[in-house]
Design a protein around this motif. Structure first.
Motif, PDB file in Angstrom:
ATOM      1  N   CYS A   1       0.832  -1.213   0.000  1.00 44.15           N
ATOM      2  CA  CYS A   1       0.000   0.000   0.000  1.00 44.15           C
ATOM      3  C   CYS A   1       0.862   1.256   0.000  1.00 44.15           C
ATOM      4  O   CYS A   1       0.546   2.245  -0.676  1.00 44.15           O
ATOM      5  CB  CYS A   1      -0.946  -0.003   1.194  1.00 44.15           C
ATOM      6  N   ALA A   2       1.962   1.234   0.758  1.00 44.88           N
ATOM      7  CA  ALA A   2       2.862   2.386   0.794  1.00 44.88           C
ATOM      8  C   ALA A   2       3.488   2.625  -0.574  1.00 44.88           C
ATOM      9  O   ALA A   2       3.677   3.770  -0.998  1.00 44.88           O
ATOM     10  CB  ALA A   2       3.953   2.166   1.843  1.00 44.88           C
ATOM     11  N   ALA A   3       3.794   1.537  -1.279  1.00 47.07           N
ATOM     12  CA  ALA A   3       4.361   1.666  -2.623  1.00 47.07           C
ATOM     13  C   ALA A   3       3.334   2.217  -3.603  1.00 47.07           C
ATOM     14  O   ALA A   3       3.675   2.953  -4.521  1.00 47.07           O
ATOM     15  CB  ALA A   3       4.863   0.306  -3.102  1.00 47.07           C
ATOM     16  N   ALA A   4       2.066   1.855  -3.407  1.00 40.94           N
ATOM     17  CA  ALA A   4       1.010   2.288  -4.334  1.00 40.94           C
ATOM     18  C   ALA A   4       0.544   3.699  -4.065  1.00 40.94           C
ATOM     19  O   ALA A   4      -0.058   4.333  -4.942  1.00 40.94           O
ATOM     20  CB  ALA A   4      -0.171   1.326  -4.250  1.00 40.94           C
TER      21      ALA A   4
ATOM     22  N   ALA B   1       1.054   9.367   1.598  1.00 37.07           N
ATOM     23  CA  ALA B   1       0.240   9.426   2.810  1.00 37.07           C
ATOM     24  C   ALA B   1       0.464   8.221   3.711  1.00 37.07           C
ATOM     25  O   ALA B   1       0.191   8.280   4.905  1.00 37.07           O
ATOM     26  CB  ALA B   1      -1.242   9.527   2.441  1.00 37.07           C
ATOM     27  N   ILE B   2       0.929   7.113   3.153  1.00 42.23           N
ATOM     28  CA  ILE B   2       1.118   5.878   3.921  1.00 42.23           C
ATOM     29  C   ILE B   2       2.602   5.578   4.076  1.00 42.23           C
ATOM     30  O   ILE B   2       3.367   5.682   3.118  1.00 42.23           O
ATOM     31  CB  ILE B   2       0.426   4.684   3.227  1.00 42.23           C
TER      32      ILE B   2
ATOM     33  N   LYS C   1       4.298  -1.992  10.364  1.00 42.14           N
ATOM     34  CA  LYS C   1       2.900  -1.924   9.964  1.00 42.14           C
ATOM     35  C   LYS C   1       2.652  -0.667   9.131  1.00 42.14           C
ATOM     36  O   LYS C   1       3.322   0.356   9.312  1.00 42.14           O
ATOM     37  CB  LYS C   1       1.989  -1.873  11.203  1.00 42.14           C
ATOM     38  N   ALA C   2       1.687  -0.767   8.216  1.00 43.90           N
ATOM     39  CA  ALA C   2       1.317   0.398   7.414  1.00 43.90           C
ATOM     40  C   ALA C   2       0.538   1.385   8.273  1.00 43.90           C
ATOM     41  O   ALA C   2      -0.300   0.990   9.094  1.00 43.90           O
ATOM     42  CB  ALA C   2       0.479  -0.036   6.219  1.00 43.90           C
ATOM     43  N   LYS C   3       0.810   2.662   8.083  1.00 43.04           N
ATOM     44  CA  LYS C   3       0.151   3.694   8.884  1.00 43.04           C
ATOM     45  C   LYS C   3      -0.136   4.907   8.010  1.00 43.04           C
ATOM     46  O   LYS C   3       0.691   5.298   7.187  1.00 43.04           O
ATOM     47  CB  LYS C   3       1.044   4.097  10.060  1.00 43.04           C
TER      48      LYS C   3
ATOM     49  N   TYR D   1      -2.472  14.342   3.208  1.00 45.68           N
ATOM     50  CA  TYR D   1      -1.793  13.743   2.060  1.00 45.68           C
ATOM     51  C   TYR D   1      -2.680  12.705   1.361  1.00 45.68           C
ATOM     52  O   TYR D   1      -2.356  12.258   0.261  1.00 45.68           O
ATOM     53  CB  TYR D   1      -0.502  13.049   2.495  1.00 45.68           C
ATOM     54  N   CYS D   2      -3.762  12.289   1.992  1.00 43.70           N
ATOM     55  CA  CYS D   2      -4.638  11.255   1.421  1.00 43.70           C
ATOM     56  C   CYS D   2      -5.704  11.909   0.553  1.00 43.70           C
ATOM     57  O   CYS D   2      -6.526  12.694   1.051  1.00 43.70           O
ATOM     58  CB  CYS D   2      -5.291  10.443   2.540  1.00 43.70           C
ATOM     59  N   ASP D   3      -5.697  11.582  -0.758  1.00 44.19           N
ATOM     60  CA  ASP D   3      -6.662  12.197  -1.666  1.00 44.19           C
ATOM     61  C   ASP D   3      -8.002  11.461  -1.700  1.00 44.19           C
ATOM     62  O   ASP D   3      -8.941  11.901  -2.359  1.00 44.19           O
ATOM     63  CB  ASP D   3      -6.092  12.304  -3.084  1.00 44.19           C
TER      64      ASP D   3
END
Length: 256
Positions: free
Chosen positions: A19-22, A27-28, A34-36, A42-44
């Motif tokens: 998810c961080a890569a995507a 934002a992640i 763990k992903a945060k 930053y989250c659209d």
């Protein structure tokens, strides 16, 4: 303000970092394995990260959150800031012809399926080596699924978009040469995919220099969803862009 934003279930998260890569907005990040969600602004809210999560740990929620700050995101990118995970899968890349490729490319980490790439195929600036034999792919970028594609990428600039129902490519042997050549390809199936493509397509058209749009769909009624999504996106983008719709019969013949 109350708006749509992602939420990450820490119990379901397995720490893969996909998810961080995507997340092209940064934002992640990965914190303690763990992903945060690092910053609400930053989250659209478009959810590029959702389909990459193998455990279903990411969902949309409606809650009080700071509005998306595109200027802050662009400033972060301009400053060269990277995600805490340091995952190269989030990097946009342009591929050179085979004869110009480095002899010792750097090893890749993370999920290669989430890595945005611009291909040499079908690109006049990246001709196919003379030794190539047989039919040549005209795919110019990766990924191709609408749900996986970022809303901003270098390959969109000055691009002609092909937005196609995913069944269409299997109905014609010449699909690459006839429809994909010289275009950036986006595919999807409105019957199988959850949600509406219109919002994401609107942002792709709004944020980038798109020159024209071609929609290729099958004659079946469910394919009307992809055409309606494009029509809505063009209307909501506020831009006037030439576009056309090509409908294929189940035998691959062009019906209109």
């Amino acid at each position: 303000m109350v708006r749509r934003i992602i939420e990450i279930d820490q119990e379901k998260c397995n720490g893969c970092g996909a998810c961080a890569a995507a997340c092209h907005e940064g934002a992640i990040g990965m914190v303690d394995g763990k992903a945060k969600l690092l910053r609400d602004d930053y989250c659209d809210g478009l959810g590029d990260c959702l389909p990459t999560c193998p455990t279903g740990a990411i969902t949309f929620v409606e809650r009080e959150a700071a509005p998306y700050d595109e200027a802050a995101v662009q400033a972060k990118k301009a400053a060269g800031d990277t995600l805490p995970c340091g995952c190269p899968g989030s990097m946009t890349q342009t591929l050179s012809p085979a004869e110009e490729a480095p002899r010792h490319p750097a090893p890749q980490a993370g999920c290669p399926g989430s890595q945005t790439q611009e291909m040499g195929h079908g690109n006049p600036h990246h001709p196919v080596p003379p030794a190539a034999e047989g039919p040549v792919s005209c795919l110019r970028q990766w990924p191709v699924q609408i749900k996986l594609l970022p809303v901003e990428a270098p390959f969109y600039q000055g691009a002609k978009l092909l937005i196609a129902a995913d069944c269409t490519a299997f109905s014609r042997a010449d699909f690459h040469q006839r429809f994909m050549r010289g275009r950036i390809t986006l595919i999807g199936c409105p019957k199988l995919d959850e949600g509406d493509y219109a919002e994401k397509l609107t942002e792709i058209i709004r944020r980038n220099d798109i020159r024209e749009v071609t929609v290729v769909r099958m004659e079946v009624p469910c394919c009307g969803g992809i055409q309606r999504a494009v029509e809505t996106a063009l209307r909501n983008s506020g831009k006037f862009i030439p576009w056309q719709v090509v409908t294929l019969g189940r035998d691959g013949n062009i019906l209109d």
